[in-house]
Enzyme design. Structure first.
Site, PDB file in Angstrom:
ATOM      1  N   ASN A  88     -30.271  27.703 -91.840  1.00  0.00           N
ATOM      2  CA  ASN A  88     -30.674  29.249 -93.189  1.00  0.00           C
ATOM      3  C   ASN A  88     -29.610  29.938 -92.661  1.00  0.00           C
ATOM      4  O   ASN A  88     -29.095  30.571 -92.337  1.00  0.00           O
ATOM      5  CB  ASN A  88     -31.327  30.129 -92.197  1.00  0.00           C
ATOM      6  CG  ASN A  88     -32.323  31.337 -92.487  1.00  0.00           C
ATOM      7  OD1 ASN A  88     -31.541  32.186 -93.344  1.00  0.00           O
ATOM      8  ND2 ASN A  88     -32.774  32.556 -91.337  1.00  0.00           N
ATOM      9  N   TRP A  89     -29.196  29.957 -94.375  1.00  0.00           N
ATOM     10  CA  TRP A  89     -28.039  30.548 -94.232  1.00  0.00           C
ATOM     11  C   TRP A  89     -28.313  32.179 -94.308  1.00  0.00           C
ATOM     12  O   TRP A  89     -27.307  33.014 -93.583  1.00  0.00           O
ATOM     13  CB  TRP A  89     -27.088  30.395 -95.519  1.00  0.00           C
ATOM     14  CG  TRP A  89     -26.488  29.188 -95.939  1.00  0.00           C
ATOM     15  CD1 TRP A  89     -26.696  28.383 -95.206  1.00  0.00           C
ATOM     16  CD2 TRP A  89     -26.212  28.423 -96.565  1.00  0.00           C
ATOM     17  NE1 TRP A  89     -25.972  26.754 -95.096  1.00  0.00           N
ATOM     18  CE2 TRP A  89     -25.840  27.484 -96.500  1.00  0.00           C
ATOM     19  CE3 TRP A  89     -25.665  29.170 -97.766  1.00  0.00           C
ATOM     20  CZ2 TRP A  89     -24.898  25.963 -97.064  1.00  0.00           C
ATOM     21  CZ3 TRP A  89     -25.035  27.105 -99.116  1.00  0.00           C
ATOM     22  CH2 TRP A  89     -25.313  26.588 -98.931  1.00  0.00           C
ATOM     23  N   LYS A  90     -28.876  32.693 -94.034  1.00  0.00           N
ATOM     24  CA  LYS A  90     -28.692  34.391 -94.472  1.00  0.00           C
ATOM     25  C   LYS A  90     -28.666  34.478 -95.196  1.00  0.00           C
ATOM     26  O   LYS A  90     -27.923  33.956 -96.278  1.00  0.00           O
ATOM     27  CB  LYS A  90     -28.545  34.535 -92.672  1.00  0.00           C
ATOM     28  CG  LYS A  90     -29.710  33.983 -91.435  1.00  0.00           C
ATOM     29  CD  LYS A  90     -28.745  34.783 -89.954  1.00  0.00           C
ATOM     30  CE  LYS A  90     -30.459  34.421 -89.607  1.00  0.00           C
ATOM     31  NZ  LYS A  90     -30.213  34.091 -87.388  1.00  0.00           N
ATOM     32  N   HIS A  97     -39.314  35.494 -91.089  1.00  0.00           N
ATOM     33  CA  HIS A  97     -38.200  35.772 -90.330  1.00  0.00           C
ATOM     34  C   HIS A  97     -37.649  36.573 -89.474  1.00  0.00           C
ATOM     35  O   HIS A  97     -38.121  38.310 -89.284  1.00  0.00           O
ATOM     36  CB  HIS A  97     -36.363  35.181 -90.817  1.00  0.00           C
ATOM     37  CG  HIS A  97     -35.644  35.602 -90.063  1.00  0.00           C
ATOM     38  ND1 HIS A  97     -35.192  35.739 -89.745  1.00  0.00           N
ATOM     39  CD2 HIS A  97     -35.619  33.632 -89.574  1.00  0.00           C
ATOM     40  CE1 HIS A  97     -33.811  35.700 -88.179  1.00  0.00           C
ATOM     41  NE2 HIS A  97     -34.526  34.124 -88.913  1.00  0.00           N
ATOM     42  N   GLU A 100     -35.364  38.775 -88.560  1.00  0.00           N
ATOM     43  CA  GLU A 100     -34.740  40.278 -89.231  1.00  0.00           C
ATOM     44  C   GLU A 100     -35.702  40.888 -90.479  1.00  0.00           C
ATOM     45  O   GLU A 100     -35.094  41.641 -90.472  1.00  0.00           O
ATOM     46  CB  GLU A 100     -33.417  39.230 -89.755  1.00  0.00           C
ATOM     47  CG  GLU A 100     -32.863  39.074 -88.569  1.00  0.00           C
ATOM     48  CD  GLU A 100     -31.370  37.671 -88.589  1.00  0.00           C
ATOM     49  OE1 GLU A 100     -31.534  36.955 -90.012  1.00  0.00           O
ATOM     50  OE2 GLU A 100     -31.128  36.784 -88.028  1.00  0.00           O
ATOM     51  N   GLU A 149     -39.246  31.202 -83.232  1.00  0.00           N
ATOM     52  CA  GLU A 149     -37.699  31.427 -83.134  1.00  0.00           C
ATOM     53  C   GLU A 149     -38.115  32.284 -81.932  1.00  0.00           C
ATOM     54  O   GLU A 149     -38.089  33.806 -82.367  1.00  0.00           O
ATOM     55  CB  GLU A 149     -37.367  31.535 -84.267  1.00  0.00           C
ATOM     56  CG  GLU A 149     -36.947  30.486 -85.208  1.00  0.00           C
ATOM     57  CD  GLU A 149     -36.101  31.100 -86.578  1.00  0.00           C
ATOM     58  OE1 GLU A 149     -35.003  30.252 -86.142  1.00  0.00           O
ATOM     59  OE2 GLU A 149     -36.420  32.231 -87.205  1.00  0.00           O
ATOM     60  N   GLY A 201     -29.089  33.792 -82.648  1.00  0.00           N
ATOM     61  CA  GLY A 201     -27.430  34.874 -82.742  1.00  0.00           C
ATOM     62  C   GLY A 201     -27.219  34.836 -81.345  1.00  0.00           C
ATOM     63  O   GLY A 201     -25.980  35.532 -82.253  1.00  0.00           O
ATOM     64  N   SER A 222     -30.300  29.949 -81.578  1.00  0.00           N
ATOM     65  CA  SER A 222     -28.709  29.188 -81.539  1.00  0.00           C
ATOM     66  C   SER A 222     -28.947  27.766 -81.026  1.00  0.00           C
ATOM     67  O   SER A 222     -28.423  27.529 -80.487  1.00  0.00           O
ATOM     68  CB  SER A 222     -28.473  29.979 -80.016  1.00  0.00           C
ATOM     69  OG  SER A 222     -28.512  31.302 -80.256  1.00  0.00           O
ATOM     70  N   GLY A 261     -29.470  28.990 -87.710  1.00  0.00           N
ATOM     71  CA  GLY A 261     -28.958  29.523 -88.628  1.00  0.00           C
ATOM     72  C   GLY A 261     -27.273  29.668 -88.342  1.00  0.00           C
ATOM     73  O   GLY A 261     -26.652  29.118 -89.351  1.00  0.00           O
ATOM     74  N   GLY A 262     -26.449  30.101 -87.827  1.00  0.00           N
ATOM     75  CA  GLY A 262     -25.313  29.441 -87.280  1.00  0.00           C
ATOM     76  C   GLY A 262     -23.805  28.697 -87.952  1.00  0.00           C
ATOM     77  O   GLY A 262     -23.157  28.103 -88.525  1.00  0.00           O
TER      78      GLY A 262
HETATM   79  P1  PGA Z   1     -29.458  31.334 -85.281  1.00  0.00           P
HETATM   80  O1  PGA Z   1     -30.478  31.366 -86.220  1.00  0.00           O
HETATM   81  O2  PGA Z   1     -29.336  29.342 -84.993  1.00  0.00           O
HETATM   82  O3  PGA Z   1     -28.178  31.551 -85.513  1.00  0.00           O
HETATM   83  O4  PGA Z   1     -30.154  31.098 -84.358  1.00  0.00           O
HETATM   84  C1  PGA Z   1     -31.317  31.448 -86.313  1.00  0.00           C
HETATM   85  C2  PGA Z   1     -32.422  31.546 -87.743  1.00  0.00           C
HETATM   86  O5  PGA Z   1     -32.251  32.895 -87.393  1.00  0.00           O
HETATM   87  O6  PGA Z   1     -33.494  30.906 -88.267  1.00  0.00           O
END
Ligand code: PGA
Length: 255
Positions: free
Chosen positions: A9-11, A95, A97, A167, A173, A213, A234-235
Site C-alpha cells: 500500500n504505497w499510500k 483503510h 486513514e 490492521e 506507520g 509495521s 505500507g512503508g
Molecule cells: P505500515 O502501513 O506498514 O507503514 O505500517 C500499513 C498500512 O497502512 O496498510
C-alpha cells in the site's frame, strides 16, 4: 487451502515515473514467486503505468480507494468502471486513514465493497482497532462491527473475491507491530466471526492479511501464524528489496 496474498500500500507516495522505476527493479526479484499472490496498491495517478508495467507478470495492481457510483457528478472521484478499464484487479477499501481523515463509515465502506464486487474488482477490506480501543478491551467489538458493517448484504458466494486486512491502527506507520500472538488472536476471532456470518467453508477460504509495521524482519513470524494469510504493507512496500523479502516469506507459508 486459502491463498496467501502479500499486498503493498504505497499510500500517497511515488509519481508515475517512480512507479515505473520500482516495477523495473521489483519484477525480476519476484519472478519465481508461485504460491503467494502479489498485489501493489498505488495512487490513482500511477495506476496506468503500474498496470502496463506489470501486464503478463505475477503482480496484480490495486487502487487505494474508489467511489461506489458508476459515473456522474462526483468531482474528483474515481469509479469502479474506470479502474476496471485500466486493468486494476483489487481495491483497498476502508483503510484506517480513509476512516480517520475522510470520514468513511462502515456504511460508506459497505457501498464501496458492494460496488467493487458488482464490477469484478476484489476489495481488500481493512479493519482494526485504535489504541484506546485495545486498551479498554473493545478490540473484538470494534473489529466485529467493521466486518459486519463492511460486508452487509455480501453473500457467501461473493466472499470468494473478498480479502480482509486486519490492521491495528496503533501499529500503522508507528514501527510498533502487533506481536504474532496478538495478531493471531484477532485473526482467529475474525475467522470464527466469518463462520457465524457465513459458514465454515467461507471462513476457511477467506484470506485475512495482517497490516501495521510489517517489514522484512518480522514478516515471516507473522505470516507463519495459523490464521495470518499474508500482509498489507505500507512503508516497507516502497523499497523493492524489502518488499521482496516479505513476498517470499508469504510464498513459503503454507495454509
Ligand atoms: P505500515 O502501513 O506498514 O507503514 O505500517 C500499513 C498500512 O497502512 O496498510
Amino acid at each position: 487451502m486459502r491463498k496467501v496474498i502479500v499486498a503493498g500500500n504505497w499510500k500517497m507516495n511515488k509519481t508515475a515515473k517512480e512507479a515505473a522505476e520500482f516495477f523495473a527493479e521489483f519484477k525480476p526479484l519476484v519472478a519465481d514467486v508461485k504460491n503467494a499472490g502479489i498485489v501493489i496498491g498505488v495512487p490513482f495517478t500511477a495506476l496506468e503505468t503500474a498496470t502496463r508495467e506489470t501486464a503478463g507478470s505475477n503482480i496484480k495492481i490495486a487502487a487505494e480507494n474508489m467511489n461506489a457510483n458508476d459515473s456522474g457528478a462526483y468531482t474528483g472521484e474515481v469509479s469502479p468502471l474506470m479502474l476496471k478499464d485500466l486493468g486494476v484487479e483489487y481495491v483497498i477499501l476502508g483503510h484506517s486513514e480513509r476512516r480517520e481523515y475522510y470520514g468513511e463509515t462502515d456504511a460508506i465502506v459497505n457501498e464501496k465493497v458492494k460496488a467493487a464486487l458488482k464490477h469484478g474488482l476484489k476489495p481488500i477490506l481493512c479493519v482494526g482497532e485504535k489504541l484506546e480501543e485495545r486498551e479498554n478491551g473493545t478490540t473484538e467489538k470494534v473489529v466485529e462491527e467493521q466486518i459486519v458493517g463492511g460486508l452487509k448484504d455480501v453473500c457467501a458466494e461473493k466472499m470468494a473475491n473478498v480479502v480482509i486486512a486486519y490492521e491495528p491502527v496503533w501499529a500503522i506507520g508507528t514501527g510498533k507491530t502487533a506481536t504474532p500472538a496478538q495478531a493471531q488472536e484477532v485473526h482467529a476471532f475474525i475467522r470464527n466471526l466469518l463462520v457465524k456470518m457465513y459458514n465454515a467453508e467461507v471462513a476457511e477460504n477467506v484470506t485475512v492479511q495482517y497490516g501495521g509495521s510489517m517489514n522484512d524482519a518480522n514478516a515471516a513470524e507473522l505470516i507463519t501464524q495459523k490464521d495470518i494469510d499474508g500482509g498489507l504493507v505500507g512503508g516497507a512496500s516502497l523499497i523493492p528489496e524489502k518488499f521482496t523479502v516479505i513476498v517470499k516469506a508469504g510464498d513459503s507459508a503454507v495454509k
